[in-house]
Design an enzyme around this catalytic site. Sequence first.
Site, PDB file in Angstrom:
ATOM      1  N   GLU A 111       0.844  -1.191   0.000  1.00 26.04           N
ATOM      2  CA  GLU A 111       0.000   0.000   0.000  1.00 26.04           C
ATOM      3  C   GLU A 111       0.880   1.242   0.000  1.00 26.04           C
ATOM      4  OE1 GLU A 111      -3.460  -0.244   2.547  1.00 26.04           O
ATOM      5  OE2 GLU A 111      -3.209   1.856   3.146  1.00 26.04           O
ATOM      6  N   ASP A 113       0.320   5.340   0.557  1.00 29.88           N
ATOM      7  CA  ASP A 113      -0.737   6.194   1.097  1.00 29.88           C
ATOM      8  C   ASP A 113      -0.417   7.672   1.117  1.00 29.88           C
ATOM      9  OD1 ASP A 113      -2.188   3.934   1.829  1.00 29.88           O
ATOM     10  OD2 ASP A 113      -1.429   3.912   3.871  1.00 29.88           O
ATOM     11  N   GLU A 115      -2.615  10.441   3.329  1.00 25.68           N
ATOM     12  CA  GLU A 115      -3.714  10.542   4.285  1.00 25.68           C
ATOM     13  C   GLU A 115      -3.740  11.941   4.890  1.00 25.68           C
ATOM     14  OE1 GLU A 115      -4.366   6.166   6.188  1.00 25.68           O
ATOM     15  OE2 GLU A 115      -2.472   7.161   6.721  1.00 25.68           O
TER      16      GLU A 115
END
Length: 299
Positions: A111, A113, A115
């Site tokens: 993953e 990311d 955020e």
Amino acid sequence: MKTMGNLCHLLCDVAALYFVLVAQVSLGSIVSTGNFNEDFYITWSPDHVNTSLDGHLRTLKLDHSSGSGFSSNEKFLFGQFDMKIKAVPHYSAGVVVAYYLQSPDGDTRDEIDFEFLGNVTGQPIILQTNIYINGFDNREERIFLWFDPTEDFHTYSIIWNIHQLVFMVDWKPIRVYKNHSNQGVAYPSNRPMNLMASIWNGENWATRGGQDKINWTYAPFIASYKDYMIDACVWNGDPRDCSAVSETNWWNKDDFLTLTGWLRAQLEWVRKNFLVYDYCQDTKRFKNRMPKECSLPKY
């Protein structure tokens, strides 16, 4: 669309820029239509997802009943992924707005990311980046932005190739994670990922370590996404096709092995002025066993 228009400030110096632009217009591999309804499907709470009539703008909503999210139809291995995002305005403590790549492997996933960690009114939103490889993360970095991400749209990009992983905001690199797999450092290079977005309740950790909770009187919380561009290798079952260095997989060429000097200066400017947290500086967390990549070259 010009496939390299968004990349010009990333890995090409001024002298080479014209050549790269001209070459990639004809040889690029853009796989996005610009229409959320055609390139993505809703993964979570369709009644909390709103898309403009032309498909070019999508909003995600979080309220006391649910968050929401969407995912690309295709899976990708390496490429360039751009999205314009406007974060949740006003009081957003405990709210997490995410834009990321993720493999469908559950607890052993890869993953990548972005955020946005919401905050109380008047306090800046923190932008966190993180990298999961084989289900392990612990690679967080956090910055304050040099603008208010709730007031207007800004472009957030992931440039992912066989050499390095670069996070960018408005074409400024904010983080680089080099491929040091030849020295035993994990790197996401074998698992195809979907491009995804979501808004969700992270009040247990997102704001001051969970001290500031979601105030539902401010709900619904709305995040907006638009003008995305995906120029990437579509997964066909053979990682060699996406790992190849070719005119189609332009991002894997040696031209994109590292940042130019000017872009390194931009990255250092971000880190000097806006860095909030870097796992490679957290001696309390890792004590005398810092992750190996922390001692290796970042460019």
